[in-house]
Motif scaffolding. Structure first.
Motif, PDB file in Angstrom:
ATOM      1  N   TYR A  74     -34.914  22.788   8.921  1.00  0.00           N
ATOM      2  CA  TYR A  74     -36.119  22.027   8.588  1.00  0.00           C
ATOM      3  C   TYR A  74     -37.331  22.825   9.066  1.00  0.00           C
ATOM      4  CZ  TYR A  74     -32.877  18.046   8.394  1.00  0.00           C
ATOM      5  OH  TYR A  74     -31.842  17.192   8.112  1.00  0.00           O
ATOM      6  N   LEU A  75     -38.336  22.928   8.225  1.00  0.00           N
ATOM      7  CA  LEU A  75     -39.561  23.633   8.601  1.00  0.00           C
ATOM      8  C   LEU A  75     -40.633  22.647   9.047  1.00  0.00           C
ATOM      9  CD1 LEU A  75     -39.794  26.199   5.667  1.00  0.00           C
ATOM     10  CD2 LEU A  75     -38.876  26.568   7.957  1.00  0.00           C
ATOM     11  N   ARG A  76     -41.493  23.100   9.950  1.00  0.00           N
ATOM     12  CA  ARG A  76     -42.640  22.276  10.357  1.00  0.00           C
ATOM     13  C   ARG A  76     -43.581  22.065   9.180  1.00  0.00           C
ATOM     14  NH1 ARG A  76     -45.534  24.996  14.226  1.00  0.00           N
ATOM     15  NH2 ARG A  76     -43.865  26.240  15.062  1.00  0.00           N
ATOM     16  N   TYR A 104     -32.739  20.145   3.219  1.00  0.00           N
ATOM     17  CA  TYR A 104     -33.144  21.272   4.059  1.00  0.00           C
ATOM     18  C   TYR A 104     -34.113  22.177   3.303  1.00  0.00           C
ATOM     19  CZ  TYR A 104     -28.866  19.629   6.208  1.00  0.00           C
ATOM     20  OH  TYR A 104     -27.899  18.825   6.752  1.00  0.00           O
ATOM     21  N   ASP A 105     -34.987  22.820   4.064  1.00  0.00           N
ATOM     22  CA  ASP A 105     -35.903  23.797   3.466  1.00  0.00           C
ATOM     23  C   ASP A 105     -35.217  25.147   3.286  1.00  0.00           C
ATOM     24  OD1 ASP A 105     -38.378  22.162   3.454  1.00  0.00           O
ATOM     25  OD2 ASP A 105     -38.033  22.154   5.616  1.00  0.00           O
ATOM     26  N   ILE A 106     -34.338  25.476   4.227  1.00  0.00           N
ATOM     27  CA  ILE A 106     -33.598  26.735   4.208  1.00  0.00           C
ATOM     28  C   ILE A 106     -32.160  26.416   4.581  1.00  0.00           C
ATOM     29  CG2 ILE A 106     -33.324  29.009   5.300  1.00  0.00           C
ATOM     30  CD1 ILE A 106     -36.375  28.945   5.860  1.00  0.00           C
ATOM     31  N   PHE A 107     -31.237  27.056   3.910  1.00  0.00           N
ATOM     32  CA  PHE A 107     -29.825  26.901   4.241  1.00  0.00           C
ATOM     33  C   PHE A 107     -29.273  28.303   4.459  1.00  0.00           C
ATOM     34  CE2 PHE A 107     -25.398  25.549   3.646  1.00  0.00           C
ATOM     35  CZ  PHE A 107     -25.415  24.353   4.358  1.00  0.00           C
ATOM     36  N   LEU A 108     -28.556  28.506   5.570  1.00  0.00           N
ATOM     37  CA  LEU A 108     -28.070  29.848   5.866  1.00  0.00           C
ATOM     38  C   LEU A 108     -26.634  29.841   6.356  1.00  0.00           C
ATOM     39  CD1 LEU A 108     -28.097  30.659   9.193  1.00  0.00           C
ATOM     40  CD2 LEU A 108     -30.499  30.221   8.794  1.00  0.00           C
ATOM     41  N   LYS A 109     -26.044  31.014   6.294  1.00  0.00           N
ATOM     42  CA  LYS A 109     -24.684  31.237   6.782  1.00  0.00           C
ATOM     43  C   LYS A 109     -24.741  32.318   7.845  1.00  0.00           C
ATOM     44  CE  LYS A 109     -20.135  32.812   5.155  1.00  0.00           C
ATOM     45  NZ  LYS A 109     -19.395  33.296   3.974  1.00  0.00           N
ATOM     46  N   MET A 110     -23.995  32.094   8.932  1.00  0.00           N
ATOM     47  CA  MET A 110     -23.953  33.094   9.992  1.00  0.00           C
ATOM     48  C   MET A 110     -22.541  33.166  10.559  1.00  0.00           C
ATOM     49  SD  MET A 110     -25.705  31.288  13.346  1.00  0.00           S
ATOM     50  CE  MET A 110     -24.991  32.468  14.466  1.00  0.00           C
ATOM     51  N   HIS A 111     -22.263  34.230  11.284  1.00  0.00           N
ATOM     52  CA  HIS A 111     -20.985  34.416  11.963  1.00  0.00           C
ATOM     53  C   HIS A 111     -21.250  34.616  13.449  1.00  0.00           C
ATOM     54  CE1 HIS A 111     -18.764  34.833   8.223  1.00  0.00           C
ATOM     55  NE2 HIS A 111     -19.686  35.677   7.800  1.00  0.00           N
ATOM     56  N   ASP A 124     -31.329  30.838  21.760  1.00  0.00           N
ATOM     57  CA  ASP A 124     -32.246  31.892  22.202  1.00  0.00           C
ATOM     58  C   ASP A 124     -32.956  32.619  21.062  1.00  0.00           C
ATOM     59  OD1 ASP A 124     -31.353  31.209  24.728  1.00  0.00           O
ATOM     60  OD2 ASP A 124     -29.935  32.878  24.862  1.00  0.00           O
ATOM     61  N   THR A 125     -32.433  32.519  19.853  1.00  0.00           N
ATOM     62  CA  THR A 125     -33.042  33.251  18.741  1.00  0.00           C
ATOM     63  C   THR A 125     -33.532  32.309  17.648  1.00  0.00           C
ATOM     64  OG1 THR A 125     -31.577  35.125  19.213  1.00  0.00           O
ATOM     65  CG2 THR A 125     -32.708  35.135  17.097  1.00  0.00           C
ATOM     66  N   ILE A 126     -32.612  31.576  17.040  1.00  0.00           N
ATOM     67  CA  ILE A 126     -32.982  30.771  15.870  1.00  0.00           C
ATOM     68  C   ILE A 126     -33.977  29.671  16.228  1.00  0.00           C
ATOM     69  CG2 ILE A 126     -32.088  29.189  14.104  1.00  0.00           C
ATOM     70  CD1 ILE A 126     -29.605  31.068  13.975  1.00  0.00           C
ATOM     71  N   LEU A 127     -33.705  28.907  17.265  1.00  0.00           N
ATOM     72  CA  LEU A 127     -34.614  27.805  17.621  1.00  0.00           C
ATOM     73  C   LEU A 127     -35.969  28.269  18.142  1.00  0.00           C
ATOM     74  CD1 LEU A 127     -32.243  25.135  19.218  1.00  0.00           C
ATOM     75  CD2 LEU A 127     -33.246  25.161  16.925  1.00  0.00           C
ATOM     76  N   GLY A 131     -42.130  28.058  13.321  1.00  0.00           N
ATOM     77  CA  GLY A 131     -42.101  27.374  12.030  1.00  0.00           C
ATOM     78  C   GLY A 131     -40.874  26.504  11.833  1.00  0.00           C
ATOM     79  N   ILE A 132     -39.846  26.704  12.657  1.00  0.00           N
ATOM     80  CA  ILE A 132     -38.650  25.875  12.539  1.00  0.00           C
ATOM     81  C   ILE A 132     -38.859  24.585  13.309  1.00  0.00           C
ATOM     82  CG2 ILE A 132     -36.209  25.649  13.152  1.00  0.00           C
ATOM     83  CD1 ILE A 132     -35.801  28.545  12.428  1.00  0.00           C
ATOM     84  N   LYS A 133     -38.686  23.473  12.603  1.00  0.00           N
ATOM     85  CA  LYS A 133     -38.847  22.146  13.200  1.00  0.00           C
ATOM     86  C   LYS A 133     -37.523  21.635  13.758  1.00  0.00           C
ATOM     87  CE  LYS A 133     -39.931  17.488  11.544  1.00  0.00           C
ATOM     88  NZ  LYS A 133     -40.390  16.773  10.357  1.00  0.00           N
ATOM     89  N   GLY A 134     -36.428  21.935  13.077  1.00  0.00           N
ATOM     90  CA  GLY A 134     -35.120  21.468  13.511  1.00  0.00           C
ATOM     91  C   GLY A 134     -34.026  22.128  12.694  1.00  0.00           C
ATOM     92  N   VAL A 135     -32.784  22.003  13.174  1.00  0.00           N
ATOM     93  CA  VAL A 135     -31.641  22.644  12.526  1.00  0.00           C
ATOM     94  C   VAL A 135     -30.441  21.709  12.624  1.00  0.00           C
ATOM     95  CG1 VAL A 135     -30.054  24.607  12.594  1.00  0.00           C
ATOM     96  CG2 VAL A 135     -32.464  24.957  13.155  1.00  0.00           C
TER      97      VAL A 135
END
Length: 152
Positions: A74-76, A104-111, A124-127, A131-135
């Motif tokens: 979610y973006l601010r 969601y505003d952005i949807f991503l995949k990570m490992h 420590d990185t994503i949050l 501009g990121i409001k929540g995940v």
């Protein structure tokens, strides 16, 4: 027309989508055309931006990366999507990013190697990205299919 895609191009795409390392001679044999034609048509599709390269399909768990996580971001403010995507591109563990509609505003995949590694990247990185409001996070238990569209 030189920049048009026809049925033979789709046949070549289907063969290469199934195995991107298939030699042009084998593609030609299966498609019933010459290797030179495969090369020319593949080059045309690369130049048109249809083929963006060839990648390996890795089983990350076999090299110690045991977690696959999807994140709904979610973006601010919605206009911040470009700067957030640019920041996410710099996170090595993030492998796919989609600017999306819906919840969601952005949807991503990570490992991640394990839950501690995931927690570190997440907290420590994503949050910390401006501009990121929540995940919301979703852990994949098992991938059962990964494929391209069959054009035949």
């Amino acid at each position: 027309m030189k920049d048009r895609i026809d049925e033979m191009d789709f046949k070549i795409l289907s063969l290469l989508a199934d195995n991107a390392q298939m030699p042009y001679t084998e593609v030609a044999k299966k498609a019933g055309i010459s290797p030179g034609t495969v090369h020319a048509r593949t080059k045309k599709m690369i130049n048109l931006g249809l083929i963006k390269g060839a990648t390996l399909n890795l089983d990350y768990s076999k090299i110690g990366w045991k977690m696959t996580i999807f994140l709904g971001v979610y973006l601010r403010e919605s206009f911040m999507y470009k700067q957030v995507i640019e920041a996410l591109r710099k996170v090595p563990e993030v492998v796919k990013i989609h600017h999306s509609t819906g919840k969601y505003d952005i949807f991503l995949k990570m490992h991640a190697r394990d839950s501690m590694h995931y927690r570190d990247v997440y907290q420590d990185t994503i949050l910390t990205i401006e501009g990121i409001k929540g995940v919301e996070s979703f852990m994949s238990v098992e991938e059962n299919m990964s494929r391209h569209i069959a054009f035949e």
